[in-house]
Design a protein around this motif. Sequence first.
Motif, mmCIF file in Angstrom:
data_model
loop_
_atom_site.group_PDB
_atom_site.id
_atom_site.type_symbol
_atom_site.label_atom_id
_atom_site.label_comp_id
_atom_site.label_asym_id
_atom_site.label_seq_id
_atom_site.Cartn_x
_atom_site.Cartn_y
_atom_site.Cartn_z
ATOM 1 N N ARG A 1 -10.414 3.355 41.551
ATOM 2 C CA ARG A 1 -9.226 3.176 42.670
ATOM 3 C C ARG A 1 -9.023 1.405 42.668
ATOM 4 O O ARG A 1 -9.979 0.834 42.922
ATOM 5 C CB ARG A 1 -9.937 3.303 43.977
ATOM 6 N N GLU B 1 -14.328 7.706 38.821
ATOM 7 C CA GLU B 1 -13.090 7.506 39.028
ATOM 8 C C GLU B 1 -12.645 5.983 39.620
ATOM 9 O O GLU B 1 -13.568 5.575 40.590
ATOM 10 C CB GLU B 1 -12.528 8.569 40.250
ATOM 11 N N THR C 1 -0.852 7.992 42.082
ATOM 12 C CA THR C 1 -1.729 8.291 41.061
ATOM 13 C C THR C 1 -1.048 7.956 39.605
ATOM 14 O O THR C 1 -0.206 8.809 39.296
ATOM 15 C CB THR C 1 -2.045 9.929 40.912
ATOM 16 N N LYS D 1 0.065 5.011 48.575
ATOM 17 C CA LYS D 1 -0.720 5.401 47.253
ATOM 18 C C LYS D 1 0.119 6.011 46.272
ATOM 19 O O LYS D 1 1.097 6.522 46.390
ATOM 20 C CB LYS D 1 -1.910 6.568 47.915
ATOM 21 N N ALA E 1 -3.277 -1.653 36.820
ATOM 22 C CA ALA E 1 -3.871 -0.489 36.106
ATOM 23 C C ALA E 1 -3.376 -0.577 34.686
ATOM 24 O O ALA E 1 -4.576 -0.264 33.794
ATOM 25 C CB ALA E 1 -3.115 0.558 36.875
ATOM 26 N N THR F 1 -18.483 9.137 40.459
ATOM 27 C CA THR F 1 -18.099 10.177 39.452
ATOM 28 C C THR F 1 -17.398 9.308 38.204
ATOM 29 O O THR F 1 -16.842 9.849 37.323
ATOM 30 C CB THR F 1 -16.858 10.953 40.028
ATOM 31 N N VAL G 1 -9.796 3.139 30.470
ATOM 32 C CA VAL G 1 -9.950 4.320 31.768
ATOM 33 C C VAL G 1 -8.702 4.025 32.388
ATOM 34 O O VAL G 1 -8.080 2.946 32.834
ATOM 35 C CB VAL G 1 -11.260 3.744 32.706
ATOM 36 N N LEU G 2 -8.158 5.295 32.603
ATOM 37 C CA LEU G 2 -7.044 5.261 33.348
ATOM 38 C C LEU G 2 -7.451 5.336 34.968
ATOM 39 O O LEU G 2 -8.073 6.279 35.424
ATOM 40 C CB LEU G 2 -6.185 6.713 33.091
ATOM 41 N N PRO G 3 -7.152 4.433 35.776
ATOM 42 C CA PRO G 3 -7.203 4.272 37.223
ATOM 43 C C PRO G 3 -6.835 5.911 37.842
ATOM 44 O O PRO G 3 -5.643 6.153 37.558
ATOM 45 C CB PRO G 3 -6.506 3.097 37.714
ATOM 46 N N ARG G 4 -7.513 6.235 38.757
ATOM 47 C CA ARG G 4 -7.135 7.581 39.551
ATOM 48 C C ARG G 4 -6.204 7.232 40.571
ATOM 49 O O ARG G 4 -5.223 8.082 40.903
ATOM 50 C CB ARG G 4 -8.519 8.074 39.916
ATOM 51 N N LEU G 5 -6.303 6.245 41.495
ATOM 52 C CA LEU G 5 -5.590 5.746 42.496
ATOM 53 C C LEU G 5 -5.232 4.176 42.548
ATOM 54 O O LEU G 5 -5.924 3.502 42.420
ATOM 55 C CB LEU G 5 -6.517 6.150 43.807
ATOM 56 N N THR H 1 -0.099 7.707 35.994
ATOM 57 C CA THR H 1 -0.220 8.365 34.707
ATOM 58 C C THR H 1 0.066 7.482 33.522
ATOM 59 O O THR H 1 0.518 6.250 33.451
ATOM 60 C CB THR H 1 0.809 9.711 34.581
#
Length: 241
Positions: free
Chosen positions: A136, A134, A190, A188, A162, A132, A171-175, A192
């Motif tokens: 990590r 995303e 997420t 973990k 990140a 997708t 691209v902003l890493p999702r995780l 912002t």
Amino acid sequence: MSEFENCPQLYKYRVIDQLPQPPSLDAERGTLVHTILHDLFENAPSDRTPQSAIELLPSRWQAQMAAKPELMEMVTNEKEWFDRAESLLRTYFTLEDPQSFEATHRELHLENDFSDDIYLHGYVDRLDVAPTGEVRIVDYKTGKAPKPGWEEKALFQLRVYALLYFKTHNVLPRLLQLIYLGDGKVVKSTPTLTDLASTEKVLKRVASDIFASIDKDYWPPKPSRLCDWCYFKTICPAHTS
Ligand code: SF4
């Protein structure tokens, strides 16, 4: 940079003076386990098993000793050494299933010029890009997870990665994921855009503190529990004067 925050005197010994330090067995065990987790993803997914990881131990350890012959004398009980590394590898398989995904990048080099005089770079243990899109970012630790309340400090390094990734790929890493093999825990987060902006602010503030220390040649020791593991304790003014 976080080393400067922990103790400016230690930062001076290591980064400015580049004083030599003997290898640490904990760090060398970490390198061995990192190498195996890196190489494991060369295998086909069906062959990424605990057994295939453990089988890599002797050859990767031989290569590590060939690069640093002093390790041969430091590890006196090879069985105990392998048992401990094996236990860390077995713990890894309780936290992730490496058969279920592809590691897009391992030991990915990230870098950025934050300003004319601030250049930052680092190597990410693993960065996975999902179908997708995303992203990590994963870091393996062979020690134990931080105590409750200290997770944010531990995540700082991954926030820097990140930020570097965001600066270069937009691209902003999702995780962000810290995998602690010492006690089988995962931290973990997420991130912002606000987190990344405040990380950049901290980095610039620490860089400016380092430049000020260089100008004044001022490196105050900052005693803490870290001193018990510090190789330079015998020459540190906090412990010798
Ligand atoms: S002994 Fe403690 S105060 Fe001194 S350099 Fe090492 S960490 Fe810093």
